[in-house]
Write an enzyme that holds these catalytic residues in place. Sequence first.
Site, PDB file in Angstrom:
ATOM      1  N   CYS A 113      42.421  42.096  45.327  1.00 20.88           N
ATOM      2  CA  CYS A 113      41.078  42.642  45.450  1.00 20.88           C
ATOM      3  C   CYS A 113      40.099  41.951  44.495  1.00 20.88           C
ATOM      4  CB  CYS A 113      41.135  44.159  45.245  1.00 20.88           C
ATOM      5  SG  CYS A 113      39.728  45.065  45.907  1.00 20.88           S
ATOM      6  N   HIS A 114      39.604  42.649  43.467  1.00 19.88           N
ATOM      7  CA  HIS A 114      38.695  42.073  42.473  1.00 19.88           C
ATOM      8  C   HIS A 114      39.466  41.416  41.311  1.00 19.88           C
ATOM      9  CE1 HIS A 114      35.817  44.714  44.530  1.00 19.88           C
ATOM     10  NE2 HIS A 114      34.864  43.972  44.008  1.00 19.88           N
ATOM     11  N   GLY A 115      40.792  41.530  41.295  1.00 19.01           N
ATOM     12  CA  GLY A 115      41.615  40.953  40.228  1.00 19.01           C
ATOM     13  C   GLY A 115      41.338  39.480  39.937  1.00 19.01           C
ATOM     14  N   TRP A 117      38.713  37.908  39.587  1.00 14.60           N
ATOM     15  CA  TRP A 117      37.613  37.679  38.641  1.00 14.60           C
ATOM     16  C   TRP A 117      38.146  37.187  37.299  1.00 14.60           C
ATOM     17  CZ3 TRP A 117      33.916  42.444  39.313  1.00 14.60           C
ATOM     18  CH2 TRP A 117      32.754  42.041  39.994  1.00 14.60           C
TER      19      TRP A 117
END
Length: 188
Positions: A113-115, A117
């Site tokens: 997912c946003h990991g 970043w």
Amino acid sequence: MSSQSLKGKRIAFLATDGFEQVELTMPWNAIKDAGADVVLVSPKEGDIQGMNHDEKADTFNVDQLVGSASAENFDGLVLPGGVANPDALRTCEDSVTFVRDFFKQHKPVAAVCHGPWTLIEADVVRGRKVTSWPSLKTDLRNAGAEWVDEECVCDEGLVTSRNPGDLPAFCKKAIEEFAEGKHAAQTA
């Protein structure tokens, strides 16, 4: 995959307040069920707050502070998503160094997912094929990655997925990569 394919392996989960709870608990349980010792690493002591989208969920007790953790003591790393979690981690130098060290040591890393970043901040996605939550597409491309919209992508031990719906495929591939171990072509 045998139910004990990760026996003797030690896998770090790096998270802080604001992680998407299912993106920690589903991989955690799958990896633990595969025989691994799982360790919750965080820049914050005590408990960290899980989220179900934008609602508070459960809290989880941190096993080890990231400042005292070393990639040398783990066989792999999982980076759950959620918006606030990786946004905080990428501003924490100890967290960024911890992540980068897994790549320097050619160890498998799984981010959902946003990991990713945090992977951008660690400068480890250049030249890699990855996926993520769609809002990270431009960030990942600007960091030199090839972004694709696929359920689960694996590039030399780097496993990425888009969202909680991809977790079954993500968990299966992460376990496979953790069982395999080092990846010679994986570089920081």
